[in-house]
Design a protein around this motif. Structure first.
Motif, mmCIF file in Angstrom:
data_model
loop_
_atom_site.group_PDB
_atom_site.id
_atom_site.type_symbol
_atom_site.label_atom_id
_atom_site.label_comp_id
_atom_site.label_asym_id
_atom_site.label_seq_id
_atom_site.Cartn_x
_atom_site.Cartn_y
_atom_site.Cartn_z
ATOM 1 N N VAL A 1 0.858 -1.241 -0.015
ATOM 2 C CA VAL A 1 -0.014 0.168 0.113
ATOM 3 C C VAL A 1 0.937 1.364 0.033
ATOM 4 N N GLY A 2 0.457 2.258 -0.781
ATOM 5 C CA GLY A 2 1.208 3.575 -0.853
ATOM 6 C C GLY A 2 2.020 3.814 -1.974
ATOM 7 N N ALA B 1 5.578 1.278 -2.906
ATOM 8 C CA ALA B 1 4.821 0.769 -1.980
ATOM 9 C C ALA B 1 5.225 -0.089 -0.943
ATOM 10 N N ILE C 1 2.187 -4.441 3.383
ATOM 11 C CA ILE C 1 1.496 -4.001 4.445
ATOM 12 C C ILE C 1 0.973 -5.417 5.030
ATOM 13 N N CYS D 1 -8.309 -1.032 4.546
ATOM 14 C CA CYS D 1 -7.154 -0.128 3.673
ATOM 15 C C CYS D 1 -7.818 1.373 3.379
ATOM 16 N N TYR E 1 -7.717 5.254 5.010
ATOM 17 C CA TYR E 1 -7.344 6.314 3.970
ATOM 18 C C TYR E 1 -8.462 7.528 4.056
ATOM 19 N N LYS F 1 -0.358 7.482 -0.802
ATOM 20 C CA LYS F 1 0.990 7.200 -0.412
ATOM 21 C C LYS F 1 1.590 8.188 0.632
ATOM 22 N N VAL G 1 0.553 7.254 3.993
ATOM 23 C CA VAL G 1 1.380 5.827 4.207
ATOM 24 C C VAL G 1 2.773 6.474 4.885
ATOM 25 N N HIS G 2 3.370 7.441 4.006
ATOM 26 C CA HIS G 2 4.632 8.076 4.387
ATOM 27 C C HIS G 2 4.718 8.860 5.626
ATOM 28 N N ALA H 1 4.527 3.168 7.566
ATOM 29 C CA ALA H 1 4.227 1.806 7.125
ATOM 30 C C ALA H 1 3.523 0.996 8.498
ATOM 31 N N TYR I 1 0.341 2.631 9.819
ATOM 32 C CA TYR I 1 -0.966 2.600 9.081
ATOM 33 C C TYR I 1 -1.162 1.105 8.852
ATOM 34 N N ARG I 2 -0.231 0.053 9.119
ATOM 35 C CA ARG I 2 -0.555 -1.419 9.189
ATOM 36 C C ARG I 2 -1.352 -1.664 10.463
#
Ligand code: SF4
Lengths: 103, 546
Positions: free
Chosen positions: B205-206, B216, B219, B235, B239, B254, B257-258, B262, B265-266
Motif C-alpha cells: 500500500v502507498g 509501496a 503492509i 485499507c 485512508y 502514499k 502511509v509515508h 508503514a 498504517y498497518r
C-alpha cells in the motif's frame, strides 16, 4: 516577438468540443477570424456560456502582426492548429509552414 | 472463453448508466444543466474536455477483452472518432475527437458488448490493472484476474469510496515477475503461495508516481484470498478517514502511509480489519469459485507442435523479441508492439484494431490484453500459428520486433492532446525511435525501457523508466528533463534527474549519449539498468554534460 500584444477569447464548442475563437459577434474554429476582446471578455464569456455557445471560455495573450494572430503560449498555438503529430487532422493539413508556426 | 461474462445484474447496471447519461447529456444540451453541474457527471462517464475536443476514456478492466469488444473499439474509432484510438498506460483506450452529442450512442454501443467508461475518472477506485500475461504466463502462481474481477464488483459504485480524497488505483499480479508496475500503485496485490502451499495475497500500500513518486511498502505478507474485500475495505477506510482532502498534492494514500509510517498504517488497518471481519462482508467462497470458473483455461491443443520454424530471419527476430513462454505446451504469448519507428506510441487505426480482434478470434481463443506499456497481447497462441500471425501483423505494419527495446517507448499524449501538459511527449518519442530505428542497433543495446511524460502527473511513467523523460514548461518553452535508473517490477526503483533540462533535439542527443556510456562500459550480461546501478550517475552525467 514583434507585433501588437492583444487579448483574445477562446473556449470549446459545447456540442463538438472543437476549439473556438471569439470573432466579435460569434465563434469561429479559425484563429484567423478571432478579434481582440477588449475589456468585455468576462461578460462575453458569461453570456456565451449561458447561451450554450461555448464551454470554459478564457482569455489568452496573442501577438497580432501582418501574418495574423499568434498565441503567446505554445499550448494555445497547438490548440489553434491541432495535434502537431497528426497535421493531417489539423486545421492546416497541407501547409508546410504549420509546424514552424507552432515552434 | 476465459473471460468474465456479465450476468443480468452487471448488464442492467451498465444499461441503466447509459440511460442516465443520455438524459444528462440531453439536459446539458437543453440548458437545464450548467457546465459546472454537468462536468462531474460527464467525468463519471469517462468524458473529458481535452485540448482539441472531448476525449472519451473507455474502461478495459484488468486489460482483458474479447474479439467482439475489440472489434467494437475499432468500429467506434471509425464511426465517432477520426479512425484511430490511443491505448494508455492504464490498459484503457482513449478517443480524442468525440462529440458530446454522440456520447450516449457510443456508450450504448459499448454496453452492447459489455463495456463502459465507468471508473475511468474521478476520485473513486479506478479500474483495476493486472499482469497482461495473466492466465497464460509460464511463471504464474495463480491467475490474478478472478481477484481483479471481485475487486471490480466490490468497487463499482461503492458509495463509501465514490468521493475519496483522490483517485485510487489498484494493480494485481500472479507471478514473481511484476509486469504491472504493481508497487507504483495505491495498492498492489501479488498472488503468492506460502510454505504450506496455500494461496494468499501479499498486499502493498502507498505506491504511486506523479509529483511525489513512492514505492509501496508491504503492509500484509499473506492474506487469505477470501478476506481480500474486508482487508481492502479496511485499507480504504483508514485512508478515507485520514487522507488529506485539504491539499490535492498531499491527498493520495502514499502521502498518508509515508507520513504516519508503514507500521502505524498497518496497525490501524489491522484494527479496522478485525472489526470489518465481524461484519461478514466477504463474498461466499462459492462466488469466488464461480468467478474463477470464467477464467478457466481454454481448451489448449497440447498436442500442437512445440517447435518454431525460424527459417525466415525477420520472423525469427520478432519471435525472439515479442514472443514469451506460455504455461501450456505448444503455445506462446504474442505481444504486438504499437511502436513503429517514428510512430505514435499506443495509437492504432480502426483497421489495425479490427485486425487484432480477428487475430484473437482466429488464433488466441478470442482473447486480447492491453498492456500498461501501450501494446496488445494475444495471450494464447499455438506456436504452429505464429508465422501466419506474424505475416498478417507485418502486412498491417504491426510486426515491430522491438518489445522492451529502446524503440518500445511509453509516451503519454502530452501537449499534442492533453490540456494538463507542459510539453509534447509524442514528438520526442518519435525522434528517439527514429534515431534508434535500426533493429541491429536496438538489439545491441538490449532491454531498455524508455518512458516519457508531458508533465509531472507521470502518466508516461517517467519515474520508472530505465531512461525517463519529463516535459516541463520553462518560461513558455518546452524543456525536457532526463532521469536515469528507474524501474518497475520486482526491482522497482525511482529514476533520478541527471541535470539541467534540454530542448527537444537536445534530449534525443542526451539519450544517445547515455546509451553510448552503457555500450562502452557494460559488463557481461548487464542491461542498461544494471550498468547504471553499478556505475552510478557520474559517468553518464559527464558524457551528457561534459
Ligand atoms: S503526464 Fe501530464 S501531459 Fe501526460 S497525459 Fe498525464 S496529465 Fe497529460
Amino acid at each position: 516577438m514583434s507585433g501588437e500584444r492583444v487579448k483574445i477569447l477562446t473556449g470549446n464548442d459545447l456540442l463538438t468540443g472543437d476549439v473556438t475563437w471569439w470573432t466579435g459577434n460569434g465563434w469561429s474554429r479559425h484563429i484567423a477570424d478571432a478579434a481582440p476582446v477588449g475589456d468585455d471578455a468576462t461578460q462575453i464569456a458569461q453570456s456565451e456560456e449561458a447561451d450554450r455557445k461555448v464551454v470554459g471560455a478564457y482569455v489568452i495573450d496573442a501577438q497580432s502582426d501582418a501574418e495574423g494572430l499568434r498565441p503567446a503560449h505554445i499550448k494555445e498555438r497547438i490548440r489553434a492548429l491541432g495535434p502537431t503529430v497528426r497535421l493531417d487532422l489539423s486545421l492546416r493539413p497541407n501547409d508546410p509552414a504549420a509546424s514552424a508556426w507552432i515552434a | 472463453m476465459p473471460m468474465y461474462q456479465y450476468d443480468t445484474h452487471d448488464q442492467a447496471m451498465v444499461d441503466a448508466r447509459v440511460a442516465e447519461f443520455s438524459d444528462q447529456v440531453a439536459r446539458r444540451l437543453a440548458g437545464t444543466l450548467s457546465e459546472e453541474q454537468f462536468r462531474p457527471l460527464r467525468l463519471k462517464n469517462g468524458l473529458y474536455l481535452q485540448l482539441h475536443a472531448y476525449m472519451l476514456r473507455v474502461a478495459i478492466p484488468y486489460g482483458t477483452l474479447n474479439s467482439r469488444q475489440m472489434h467494437m473499439l475499432g468500429d467506434i474509432a471509425d464511426k465517432y472518432d477520426r479512425g484511430y484510438g490511443h491505448f494508455t498506460t492504464r490498459q484503457n483506450i482513449q478517443y480524442n475527437w468525440i462529440k458530446l452529442e454522440d456520447t450516449p450512442a457510443i456508450l450504448a454501443d459499448l454496453a452492447s458488448v459489455g463495456m463502459h467508461a465507468i471508473q475511468t475518472s474521478g476520485n473513486c477506485i479506478r479500474n483495476t490493472t493486472a499482469d497482461h500475461f495473466a492466465g497464460a504466463a509460464a511463471d504464474e502462481v495463480a491467475d490474478p484476474r478472478p481477484y481483479a474481477e471481485l475487486l471490480r464488483q466490490w468497487s463499482t459504485f461503492h458509495p463509501e469510496f465514490d468521493y475519496l480524497p483522490r483517485k485510487f488505483k489498484v494493480a494485481i499480479i500472479g507471478s514473481d515477475t511484476d509486469r504491472a508496475a504493481m508497487r507504483l500503485h495505491d495498492i498492489g496485490i501479488q498472488v503468492v503461495k506460502n510454505d504450506a502451499g496455500e494461496t494468499g495475497l501479499k498486499v502493498y500500500v502507498g505506491g504511486g508516481m506523479g509529483r511525489t513518486p513512492m514505492i509501496a511498502p508491504v503492509i500484509r505478507e499473506f492474506l487469505p484470498p477470501l478476506q481480500m474485500i474486508s482487508y481492502l475495505e479496511a485499507c480504504l477506510r483508514v485512508y478515507n478517514r485520514y487522507g488529506r482532502r485539504d491539499n490535492k498534492y498531499k491527498a493520495r494514500i502514499k502521502i498518508l502511509v509515508h507520513e504516519i509510517g508503514a507500521d502505524e498504517y498497518r496497525r490501524q488497518v489491522e484494527e479496522e480489519f478485525a472489526h470489518i471481519l465481524t461484519l461478514g462482508l466477504e463474498p461466499p467462497p462459492a462466488e469466488l469459485e464461480r468467478i474463477k470458473g470464467f477464467f478457466a483455461d481454454p481448451a489448449f491443443d497440447t498436442q500442437s507442435a512445440d517447435t518454431i520454424d525460424r527459417s525466415d530471419p525477420d520472423f525469427a527476430l520478432w519471435v525472439d523479441q515479442n514472443v514469451h513462454a506460455h504455461k501450456a505446451p505448444g503455445h506462446a504469448i504474442v505481444t504486438v508492439s504499437l511502436k513503429p519507428a517514428g510512430g505514435i506510441p499506443g495509437d492504432a487505426s480502426a483497421d489495425q484494431i479490427r485486425l487484432l480482434a480477428d487475430l484473437a478470434r482466429d488464433y488466441s481463443f478470442d482473447e486480447l490484453r492491453v498492456t500498461h506499456a501501450q501494446n496488445i497481447v494475444l495471450p494464447h497462441v499455438r506456436k504452429a500459428d505464429l508465422y501466419a500471425i506474424w505475416q498478417k501483423l507485418d502486412a498491417a505494419g504491426l510486426a515491430n520486433a522491438n518489445l522492451d527495446l529502446i524503440g518500445d517507448i511509453i509516451a503519454c499524449p502530452g501537449l499534442d492532446y492533453c490540456s494538463l501538459a507542459n510539453a509534447r511527449s509524442i514528438p520526442v518519442a518519435q525522434k528517439i525511435s527514429e534515431r534508434f530505428a535500426d533493429p541491429a542497433r536496438q538489439a545491441e543495446i538490449g532491454e531498455l525501457k524508455l518512458k516519457i511524460s508531458g508533465c509531472i502527473n507521470a502518466c508516461g511513467h517517467h519515474h520508472a523508466g530505465h531512461i525517463g523523460i519529463l516535459g516541463v514548461d520553462r518560461k513558455g518553452t518546452e524543456n525536457y528533463q532526463l532521469l536515469l535508473g528507474g524501474s518497475e517490477g520486482a526491482d522497482t526503483s525511482l529514476g533520478t534527474i541527471v541535470g539541467p533540462g534540454f530542448s527537444e533535439d537536445g534530449i534525443v542527443d542526451a539519450v544517445e549519449k547515455a546509451t553510448q556510456v552503457y555500450l562502452d562500459r557494460r559488463e557481461d550480461g548487464e542491461r542498461f539498468l544494471d550498468t547504471y546501478r553499478r556505475l552510478g550517475v557520474a559517468p553518464f552525467k559527464e558524457a551528457i554534460y561534459g
